[in-house]
Design an enzyme around this catalytic site. Structure first.
Site, PDB file in Angstrom:
ATOM      1  N   PRO A  43      12.820 -53.214 -22.082  1.00  0.00           N
ATOM      2  CA  PRO A  43      13.775 -54.215 -21.862  1.00  0.00           C
ATOM      3  C   PRO A  43      13.058 -55.608 -21.121  1.00  0.00           C
ATOM      4  CG  PRO A  43      14.321 -52.699 -20.638  1.00  0.00           C
ATOM      5  CD  PRO A  43      13.241 -52.006 -21.469  1.00  0.00           C
ATOM      6  N   GLU A  44      12.705 -56.754 -21.842  1.00  0.00           N
ATOM      7  CA  GLU A  44      12.345 -57.911 -21.221  1.00  0.00           C
ATOM      8  C   GLU A  44      13.669 -58.788 -21.059  1.00  0.00           C
ATOM      9  OE1 GLU A  44       8.565 -59.403 -22.147  1.00  0.00           O
ATOM     10  OE2 GLU A  44       7.719 -57.378 -22.688  1.00  0.00           O
TER      11      GLU A  44
END
Length: 289
Positions: free
Chosen positions: A2-3
DNA sequence: ACTAGAACCTGGCCGC
DNA sequence: TGCGGCCAGGTTCTAG
């Protein structure tokens, strides 16, 4: 992993399925998941029972849910493998279920924090005047934030004695960028990851930030990037942006601009993917006199 | 003060 | 089949 785009997908899911509901209980199944809540699991649970959840917020890769009318907030970071799932109470527990929230309106489902690698976590903090949890005051605004300051970012790059990819990953300079989107933005900007930040022109900084913005917006439109089943959004749905990555994970595959085989370099205990022709390595810096 | 690099953590995968 | 070792990487801590 997750960014920013993936975290924003989760934020929207929380806004839709969790905001406005009142917690009946917070159950901590693994203490490491709330290690940043120094007062411990009992305090965490005790201070959330009976509280109403406000509008889901985000800065960079951090998410938070205001409680006590915004005086405090439940801060969440997904780390590398964290998921926030809204599940029916009858659904069997996930293998790596760490924290469970139940709500007064039980038929709306439970909120579950599931995290295999346990780099992520939840914690409860006082909020500053603008609603930001105090412990993330050092996190810079992200490129999707209308108040992101281009001039200040460029000035900081010129001042630093570091390299561009390091700077992109430094959450106190620009937030939300991780290894994947850093490589994507650098490829789009035709910049080598080892380029000293002090040599960037204002035009190059502006273009680079625009590329970061664009690649994140595209990923967000596609529902976030996913590389395996680890990343799932709040409703349990995987993203599919990985199909359109131009750099990350494309070692030995042809550059989509020039056809040159893409390279992978070991870099800071991880990998950098780049085109050796479009993204020329910087010349060694001349020694200072 | 600033920068670089290690540590944290688990499970999938590879080679033997 | 089993096992050791490597790999993924965001953040925080420590060393220089």
């Amino acid at each position: 992993m997750p960014e920013l785009p993936e975290v924003e997908v989760v934020r929207r899911g929380l806004e839709r399925w969790v905001s406005g509901r009142t917690v009946t209980a917070a159950e901590v199944l693994h203490p490491r998941a709330i290690r940043r809540h120094v007062a411990g699991p009992l305090d965490f649970a005790g201070r959330l029972a009976g509280r109403r959840i406000g509008a889901a917020m985000r800065r960079g890769k951090y998410l938070w849910l205001p409680v006590d009318d915004g005086a405090h907030a439940v801060l969440a970071h997904l780390g590398m493998s964290g998921q926030l799932l809204v599940q029916p109470a009858a659904a069997p527990d996930e293998r790596h279920l760490r924290v469970r929230f139940t709500f007064e309106d039980a038929d709306g489902g439970e909120l579950r924090f599931v995290d295999q690698r346990t780099f992520g976590g939840l914690s409860l903090h006082p909020a500053s005047e603008d609603g930001l949890p105090d412990v993330i005051a050092h996190i810079a605004r992200d490129p999707l934030d209308p108040e992101f300051d281009q001039d200040a970012f460029h000035a900081a790059l010129r001042r630093r004695r570091t390299t561009i990819k390091r700077a992109l990953l430094d959450q106190s300079l620009i937030s939300g960028v991780g290894n994947i989107y850093a490589d994507e933005a650098l490829w789009r900007a035709r910049l080598h990851y080892d380029r000293p930040t002090a040599t960037l022109t204002r035009t190059q900084t502006t273009e680079l930030v625009a590329h970061v913005h664009d690649v994140m917006t595209a990923a967000l439109a596609a529902g976030g990037t996913s590389f395996d089943s680890l990343y799932v959004n709040v409703n349990g749905q995987s993203g599919y942006f990985e199909r359109s990555l131009d750099a990350y994970g494309r070692q030995d595959e042809p550059c989509r601009r020039c056809g040159t085989p893409m390279r992978r370099s070991a870099w800071m205990n991880r990998s950098s993917y780049f085109c050796p022709r479009c993204q020329r390595a910087p010349r060694p810096r001349p020694a200072r006199a």
